[in-house]
Each structure stands twice: as C-alpha cells, then as structure tokens.
Design a protein around this motif. Sequence first.
Motif, PDB file in Angstrom:
ATOM      1  N   ASN A  73       0.895  -1.144  -0.092  1.00  0.00           N
ATOM      2  CA  ASN A  73      -0.016  -0.134  -0.171  1.00  0.00           C
ATOM      3  C   ASN A  73       0.335   1.460   0.035  1.00  0.00           C
ATOM      4  N   GLY A  74       2.280   0.807   0.058  1.00  0.00           N
ATOM      5  CA  GLY A  74       2.943   2.303  -0.741  1.00  0.00           C
ATOM      6  C   GLY A  74       3.397   2.210   0.517  1.00  0.00           C
ATOM      7  N   VAL A  75       3.522   1.935   2.211  1.00  0.00           N
ATOM      8  CA  VAL A  75       3.859   2.631   3.091  1.00  0.00           C
ATOM      9  C   VAL A  75       6.281   1.941   3.394  1.00  0.00           C
ATOM     10  N   GLY A  76       6.372   3.071   3.565  1.00  0.00           N
ATOM     11  CA  GLY A  76       7.506   2.671   4.700  1.00  0.00           C
ATOM     12  C   GLY A  76       8.269   2.415   5.815  1.00  0.00           C
ATOM     13  N   ALA A  77       8.807   2.655   6.351  1.00  0.00           N
ATOM     14  CA  ALA A  77       9.083   2.335   8.071  1.00  0.00           C
ATOM     15  C   ALA A  77      10.038   3.148   8.000  1.00  0.00           C
ATOM     16  N   GLU A  78      10.504   3.601   9.122  1.00  0.00           N
ATOM     17  CA  GLU A  78      11.986   4.082   9.765  1.00  0.00           C
ATOM     18  C   GLU A  78      12.663   3.476  10.914  1.00  0.00           C
ATOM     19  N   LEU A  79      13.448   2.918  11.106  1.00  0.00           N
ATOM     20  CA  LEU A  79      13.786   2.046  11.976  1.00  0.00           C
ATOM     21  C   LEU A  79      15.268   2.464  13.345  1.00  0.00           C
ATOM     22  N   THR A  80      14.587   3.269  13.913  1.00  0.00           N
ATOM     23  CA  THR A  80      15.923   3.873  14.565  1.00  0.00           C
ATOM     24  C   THR A  80      16.185   2.903  16.507  1.00  0.00           C
ATOM     25  N   ASN A  81      15.803   1.991  16.497  1.00  0.00           N
ATOM     26  CA  ASN A  81      16.231   1.447  17.509  1.00  0.00           C
ATOM     27  C   ASN A  81      16.169  -0.250  17.279  1.00  0.00           C
ATOM     28  N   LEU A  82      16.580  -0.376  16.555  1.00  0.00           N
ATOM     29  CA  LEU A  82      17.592  -1.988  16.231  1.00  0.00           C
ATOM     30  C   LEU A  82      18.166  -2.309  17.367  1.00  0.00           C
ATOM     31  N   PHE A  83      18.601  -3.261  16.982  1.00  0.00           N
ATOM     32  CA  PHE A  83      19.227  -4.196  18.159  1.00  0.00           C
ATOM     33  C   PHE A  83      20.947  -4.204  17.022  1.00  0.00           C
ATOM     34  N   GLU A  84      21.767  -3.897  18.463  1.00  0.00           N
ATOM     35  CA  GLU A  84      23.616  -3.587  17.683  1.00  0.00           C
ATOM     36  C   GLU A  84      23.614  -5.421  16.631  1.00  0.00           C
ATOM     37  N   PRO A  85      25.095  -4.643  15.985  1.00  0.00           N
ATOM     38  CA  PRO A  85      25.181  -6.256  15.149  1.00  0.00           C
ATOM     39  C   PRO A  85      26.233  -6.646  15.786  1.00  0.00           C
ATOM     40  N   LEU A  86      26.156  -8.160  15.935  1.00  0.00           N
ATOM     41  CA  LEU A  86      27.123  -9.482  16.281  1.00  0.00           C
ATOM     42  C   LEU A  86      27.961  -8.165  16.715  1.00  0.00           C
ATOM     43  N   PRO A  87      29.379  -8.265  17.225  1.00  0.00           N
ATOM     44  CA  PRO A  87      30.803  -8.352  16.910  1.00  0.00           C
ATOM     45  C   PRO A  87      30.912  -8.884  15.724  1.00  0.00           C
ATOM     46  N   ALA A 130      13.483  -8.663  22.600  1.00  0.00           N
ATOM     47  CA  ALA A 130      12.312  -8.193  21.917  1.00  0.00           C
ATOM     48  C   ALA A 130      12.661  -6.542  22.357  1.00  0.00           C
ATOM     49  N   GLN A 131      12.414  -5.849  21.062  1.00  0.00           N
ATOM     50  CA  GLN A 131      12.491  -3.564  21.161  1.00  0.00           C
ATOM     51  C   GLN A 131      11.593  -3.249  20.381  1.00  0.00           C
ATOM     52  N   VAL A 132      11.078  -2.677  20.959  1.00  0.00           N
ATOM     53  CA  VAL A 132      10.233  -1.231  19.225  1.00  0.00           C
ATOM     54  C   VAL A 132      12.027  -0.515  19.288  1.00  0.00           C
ATOM     55  N   ALA A 133      11.290  -1.091  17.543  1.00  0.00           N
ATOM     56  CA  ALA A 133      12.428  -0.823  16.670  1.00  0.00           C
ATOM     57  C   ALA A 133      11.928   0.297  16.062  1.00  0.00           C
ATOM     58  N   GLY A 134      10.876   0.995  15.762  1.00  0.00           N
ATOM     59  CA  GLY A 134      10.438   2.192  14.940  1.00  0.00           C
ATOM     60  C   GLY A 134       8.939   2.093  14.576  1.00  0.00           C
ATOM     61  N   ARG A 135       9.221   2.756  13.641  1.00  0.00           N
ATOM     62  CA  ARG A 135       7.532   2.919  12.907  1.00  0.00           C
ATOM     63  C   ARG A 135       7.547   3.018  11.809  1.00  0.00           C
ATOM     64  N   LYS A 144      18.354   3.994  10.804  1.00  0.00           N
ATOM     65  CA  LYS A 144      19.418   4.783  11.909  1.00  0.00           C
ATOM     66  C   LYS A 144      20.036   3.698  13.287  1.00  0.00           C
ATOM     67  N   VAL A 145      20.964   3.432  12.344  1.00  0.00           N
ATOM     68  CA  VAL A 145      22.122   2.933  12.997  1.00  0.00           C
ATOM     69  C   VAL A 145      23.587   3.263  13.346  1.00  0.00           C
ATOM     70  N   GLY A 146      24.520   2.821  14.666  1.00  0.00           N
ATOM     71  CA  GLY A 146      25.412   2.875  14.791  1.00  0.00           C
ATOM     72  C   GLY A 146      26.809   3.259  13.998  1.00  0.00           C
ATOM     73  N   ALA A 147      26.592   2.678  12.908  1.00  0.00           N
ATOM     74  CA  ALA A 147      27.233   2.943  12.182  1.00  0.00           C
ATOM     75  C   ALA A 147      26.877   4.172  10.339  1.00  0.00           C
ATOM     76  N   GLY A 148      25.509   5.290  10.678  1.00  0.00           N
ATOM     77  CA  GLY A 148      24.691   5.661  10.457  1.00  0.00           C
ATOM     78  C   GLY A 148      23.535   5.663  10.009  1.00  0.00           C
ATOM     79  N   GLU A 149      23.293   6.383   9.154  1.00  0.00           N
ATOM     80  CA  GLU A 149      21.491   7.100   8.368  1.00  0.00           C
ATOM     81  C   GLU A 149      21.606   5.661   6.947  1.00  0.00           C
ATOM     82  N   LEU A 150      20.760   4.661   6.956  1.00  0.00           N
ATOM     83  CA  LEU A 150      21.110   4.439   5.730  1.00  0.00           C
ATOM     84  C   LEU A 150      19.651   4.459   5.267  1.00  0.00           C
ATOM     85  N   SER A 151      19.227   4.528   4.177  1.00  0.00           N
ATOM     86  CA  SER A 151      18.307   3.497   3.044  1.00  0.00           C
ATOM     87  C   SER A 151      17.896   3.599   1.752  1.00  0.00           C
ATOM     88  N   TYR A 152      16.681   2.722   2.228  1.00  0.00           N
ATOM     89  CA  TYR A 152      16.698   1.632   0.902  1.00  0.00           C
ATOM     90  C   TYR A 152      15.249   1.793   0.441  1.00  0.00           C
TER      91      TYR A 152
END
Length: 368
Positions: A281-295, A344-349, A359-367
């Motif tokens: 339906n043309g929607v997208g997502a903004e994820l600003t609180n994802l889990f950090e990548p594994l070391p 588990a955690q709320v990661a975005g909207r 929005k991750v530790g490495a910066g902001e990424l867009s797809y």
Amino acid sequence: MSSSQKPAGYDIDLGNECSRNAYAWSKKTFANRAGKPGEAAQDLDGGFANEIRFGNARLGISSDGIGTKIEVAERVGKFDTLGYDLVAMTADDLIVGGFVPTNLSNIIDVNTLDYEVIDEMMRGLHDACNFAEVAITGGEIAELGNRIGGWPGAKMNFNWCSTAIGSLHPSLERPLSGAGVKPGQAVVALRSPSFRSNGFSLARRTLQNLFGDNWHSAPYDGLDATPHGSAGHTWGEVLLAPSLIYSPGVARVLDAGLPLHAAAHITGGGIADNFKRVLKNGVGAELTNLFEPLPAMQKLTELAGITPADAYLYWNMGNGMLLVTDEAQAEAVAAHLQAQGYEAQVAGRITAEPGIRLKVGAGELSYA
C-alpha cells in the motif's frame, strides 16, 4: 552488477528475478486445484510460504535449506546444531504468514553415508523440532556420489533441505500478508544471536582470503569470544552458532490476543529486502532502535571491506525478525516475547513515505 552484489560472488537482484520467474511458473499450476482440496491462495505474493486450503482448514507450506553453512559444520566436525537452522528457515517463514508450524519433512543428499554424522544431524533436528513443537513426519536419505561435493576433509559431504507445513492461527481471519499495515503502526524487533543460515558465501570468501584454507581454525578475538562470551574461540565456531527459532514465541503473541499486522523473517537480503515484502500500500518504515550488529558481523564487515549499507543486505545484523503491531500494544508485544526468553524491543514505526530508513551505529541508511 552493483557493489552490493560483488563481494559475495552472487547477484541479489538476479536471484530475486529468478525467484519471481519461478513463482510465475508455479502460479500457472494453481488452477489445477481451484475449488478442490489443496487450493492455493493468491494473496501472499512475495513471501516464502503460501496458503493451501482443505475445506475449512487453511494450511501454510514452506521449503528451504541450510545453504553453504553446511561447509562450516563439515570443517568444524560438529553437526548437532544444523537442525536448528533447518527448522528456523521453514518454521519462521511460516509464522510470519500467521501459520503455526506443525510438521516437517526433510531430505539429506549425501556423497557417501556416515552413520555417526547422520545420527548427530538427526539428534539436532529432533531437539530443534521439540523446541518448535513440530513433528518430523517424512524424510529421505539419498546417496548421490560425486554429484554432492563440499569440504574435502569432511567425513561426509551433504545438502539438507526441508518442507514444513502449519495451520493458520485461529485468531486470524486471513494470513499475515501486510495488507493491513498502515502508517503509525509500530515495529518490534527480535534479536538474532547468530548469523542464522544466510550470508555464508561472503563470510567464507572473506575468511578464506584472510586466513587461507584452514580459516575455520583461525582464532576469533571479538568482544563476545569465549570464555567471556558465547560466540566461540575460532571463526568456525562463531559461524556455526545455531539459528534461534522464533515461531513458538510469535505464536504465543497471537495466543495472547495481541495484534500482529505483518511480520518479516530476516534472511538473505537483510532487513531491506525482506521487510519490504510486507510493506504494501505504498508505506515505508523508519527503524531507529534496532539491535546492534553482533561483534563478529561488525568485524566481518571491516574485514570484507564492504559498506554498512551492503552489510545490512547480506546479514541480519543482529535482527532476526520484525513484527508490525499497533503502537499502543508494541511494548506489550515486546514484553510478552521477553517473558518467553527472547530479546525484543520496539524498533521503529511504519511511515506514509515509501522506502526503509535505518538509523544505526554506522549512520543512516536508506533503501528504496
């Protein structure tokens, strides 16, 4: 070929194109069961499971394999964790459609038989199915000689695939296709403690270039290395860490009457490729609180010399599943999963604007 395709030696876009073509041919057979037992649904395009109907019974079916993670097991000489990967790849593809996994059939293609290896594999599959509350109700072992290859030092080279079925959760009127996803809804992330069973071509190639033929024995010195962590003390052990199976936890979220509008199993193609399958339906997502990548993922990103944007396409980067729920219920969904032992955690909207923004530790990424 784009930069995101070169490091792993395969073309993500071509793979998606071939999958779409294969599914187009498959859909041409749906008419064979129209109005009969086994009728296929038409509204789950883009996923890795589909619905089949037997009268009032609505079942899901999914097939997958472990992929080149098998070579890691051959190198390490440990086979009792692969069952978790095999179950996760099919059971978690079912649950994101709202189907609770019930049964699994598997096939093991080998070059030559080794009883002890088969016993170890099946013991692990038994343990994984007990965790997922699934019955193993079919299978075959096929000896194919030199048609099956792998690491030359292994006791047995093999490929392992499965098909699982499940029933639509009774709280759902229809499968979770993403049709009900709307702006303002919340996204809950479930942490992945391993690479799961995807992205191993790039990982193996990177480690081969760095450490040579015996890369699996190379010491791993990440922040989560043993004895202070759980990842392992060699790269082989790190990559072999089993997949966490999410289907029981998500099923219990539905059991509790908590709302789910869509879910995405983060496998090959990462968050961007998998989550966009349910963003309709043309929607997208903004994820600003994802889990950090594994070391180990962070370290491999640096060793492979790839960008963070590409890393989030090849690996799950610490996030194995995303759930879409009502904003008012998001914390309750996360808490319910936490009570079952999942992180588990709320990661975005969900946003009205298309595309996925991280929005991750490495910066902001867009797809797109």
